[in-house]
Design an enzyme around this catalytic site. Structure first.
Site, mmCIF file in Angstrom:
data_model
loop_
_atom_site.group_PDB
_atom_site.id
_atom_site.type_symbol
_atom_site.label_atom_id
_atom_site.label_comp_id
_atom_site.label_asym_id
_atom_site.label_seq_id
_atom_site.Cartn_x
_atom_site.Cartn_y
_atom_site.Cartn_z
ATOM 1 N N ASP A 260 0.825 -1.202 -0.110
ATOM 2 C CA ASP A 260 -0.125 -0.063 -0.030
ATOM 3 C C ASP A 260 0.900 1.242 -0.106
ATOM 4 O O ASP A 260 2.135 1.063 -0.276
ATOM 5 C CB ASP A 260 -1.004 0.104 1.220
ATOM 6 C CG ASP A 260 -2.366 0.549 0.843
ATOM 7 O OD1 ASP A 260 -2.153 1.855 0.719
ATOM 8 O OD2 ASP A 260 -3.373 -0.247 0.902
ATOM 9 N N HIS A 283 1.868 1.841 -3.252
ATOM 10 C CA HIS A 283 0.780 2.775 -3.827
ATOM 11 C C HIS A 283 1.784 4.114 -3.916
ATOM 12 O O HIS A 283 0.969 5.257 -4.211
ATOM 13 C CB HIS A 283 -0.460 2.853 -3.203
ATOM 14 C CG HIS A 283 -1.243 1.527 -3.356
ATOM 15 N ND1 HIS A 283 -2.322 1.406 -2.640
ATOM 16 C CD2 HIS A 283 -0.802 0.603 -3.718
ATOM 17 C CE1 HIS A 283 -2.859 0.185 -2.934
ATOM 18 N NE2 HIS A 283 -1.906 -0.398 -3.658
#
Length: 440
Positions: A260, A283
């Site tokens: 993430d 991310h």
């Protein structure tokens, strides 16, 4: 909506667990206290360092196995080390934490983590005994707070996340119906001058670090990793760094390998410094998300991010703000990304004002109200993954927001085939400094 940050005492089954962890004047079995003047003793136990001044040093017994809970010993040890001392967790030893701990009383204390601090994976216990935060329904095993706190060493803080990964598979953290709350590995709340140096943070059930209502927080030479032994249950939402209402946040010389956000300050985080950060399978380095809650003003500003490597991820340098019928407003201002190396990344540069996964028609009907100003992307280079064709940067401003003074300088981004990447932008006042195509 007014956000509150209160312990989730209403869900505690009994008060017995908290009573069991009251500090005691009696020294627990296996604990030792070494005088600051006992140089030979400090050296023998590994608590004498050229880099740090010697301190009164406390040691506690280690766990015999993964169910041998030493929470009470840990709490006694850090209380005994408080006000000028150090708690040493020895190399090669494991210390299992099976009860929530309130460490908000700290003052001028060090924790030398050379061993392993490991949380139990007793999901029913932790879901009823934790510290709860309204923001995205966050919970934590413990909370650290106070003044002048240093955590350092070569040991591991282990969130023991596999069971959480298995049981959360197929669910979403931002689903309004989600009730499977997962603990954050490290939370600092109402902390001033807290630093974390040298340690490994492993397999957090949810976010890895969450800094709340704090000032002057720093991480240096930290390694963050989250992995699963179950291919059908990957780690989710294991962000490296999240923050809320923080003034002064520094992350340097750090490696993050998770699924993430690598670094993602949340609302009202200011004076941010990031240097020499390596991110794999993430991310990206994101400002936000902000603007989530109705009527709430969110701010992220004054950030300098330099010398970052981003590999095999969804995003590189990202700004993200919520859109939708019931959201807030705010600004992302004075942000610099400089010397950013990306490889195999879907969106090397992106401004997303339709967060979180808002359908295009809803985003058009209820655009984001977060202004984005004074942004610089300088010397961003490398390759995209090709997932978006030849697009390597997408900067699309909400029609209900101001987006100005956003500049791209020295951008050298190509597709996997080596072709020059395309920059897409809409609604940016004054242009972005390079050739830009409309998204339409």
């Amino acid at each position: 909506m007014r956000l509150h940050f209160l312990p989730l005492v209403a869900l505690c089954a009994t008060t017995a667990s908290s009573l069991a962890f009251d500090s005691s004047t009696s020294q627990p079995p296996g604990a030792q206290v070494y005088s600051v003047n006992d140089a030979a003793g400090l050296k023998r136990i590994g608590a004498h360092h050229p880099k740090y001044h010697d301190r009164r040093t406390v040691t506690i017994r280690s766990s015999h196995n993964d169910t041998d809970d030493v929470s009470a010993d840990f709490l006694w040890g850090i209380r005994r080390a408080n006000h000028g001392g150090r708690l040493l967790l020895k190399k090669g030893q494991k210390y299992v934490i099976g009860r929530k701990l309130d460490l908000s009383f700290l003052d001028n204390v060090e924790v030398q983590l050379d061993g392993e601090l490991k949380f139990t994976d007793d999901v029913p216990y932790w879901q009823e005994n934790n510290f709860y935060y309204d923001f995205q329904k966050s919970i934590s095993f413990w909370r650290w707070g106070g003044h002048d706190v240093r955590i350092f060493g070569r040991g591991t803080l282990n969130g023991n996340g596999q069971r959480w990964y298995n049981e959360f598979a197929g669910q979403e953290i931002l689903d309004p119906d989600n009730t499977y709350y997962r603990p954050i590995l490290f939370v600092a709340e109402n902390a001033t001058r807290l630093s974390v140096e040298g340690i490994t943070e492993l397999n957090s059930p949810c976010w890895t670090n969450f800094l709340v209502n704090s000032k002057d927080i720093s991480f240096d030479n930290v390694f963050i990793n989250a992995y699963s032994t179950n291919a059908s249950a990957e780690p989710k939402n294991t962000d490296g760094f999240d923050s809320l209402n923080v003034n002064g946040l520094s992350v340097t010389n750090t490696r993050v390998d998770i699924g993430d956000d690598c670094f993602s300050p949340k609302p009202n985080t200011t004076n941010i410094f990031v240097q020499n950060l390596w991110c794999n399978n993430t991310h990206g380095v994101s400002m936000g998300s902000i603007g989530q809650y109705p009527g709430v003003l969110d701010i992220i500003e004054h950030a300098y991010i330099e010398n970052v490597t981003l590999l095999n991820g969804e995003n590189g340098a990202r700004l993200k703000a919520w859109a939708g019928e019931d959201v807030g407003y705010g600004r992302i201002n004075n942000i610099t990304y400089k010397n950013i190396h990306v490889e195999n990344t879907d969106y090397p540069i992106v401004l997303d004002q339709c967060y979180f996964n808002i359908p295009a028609d809803e985003c058009a009907s209820y655009p984001s109200q977060v202004n984005v100003t004074n942004i610089v992307f300088e010397n961003v280079y490398g390759t995209s993954s090709g997932a978006e064709g030849n697009v390597v940067a997408e900067l699309i401003c909400s029609p209900n927001a101001i987006c100005e003074d956003i500049k791209l300088k020295g951008i050298n981004l190509t597709t996997p085939e080596g072709e020059k990447g395309v920059v897409v932008c809409d609604g940016i006042s004054g242009g972005v400094g390079v050739e830009c195509q409309s998204s339409e």
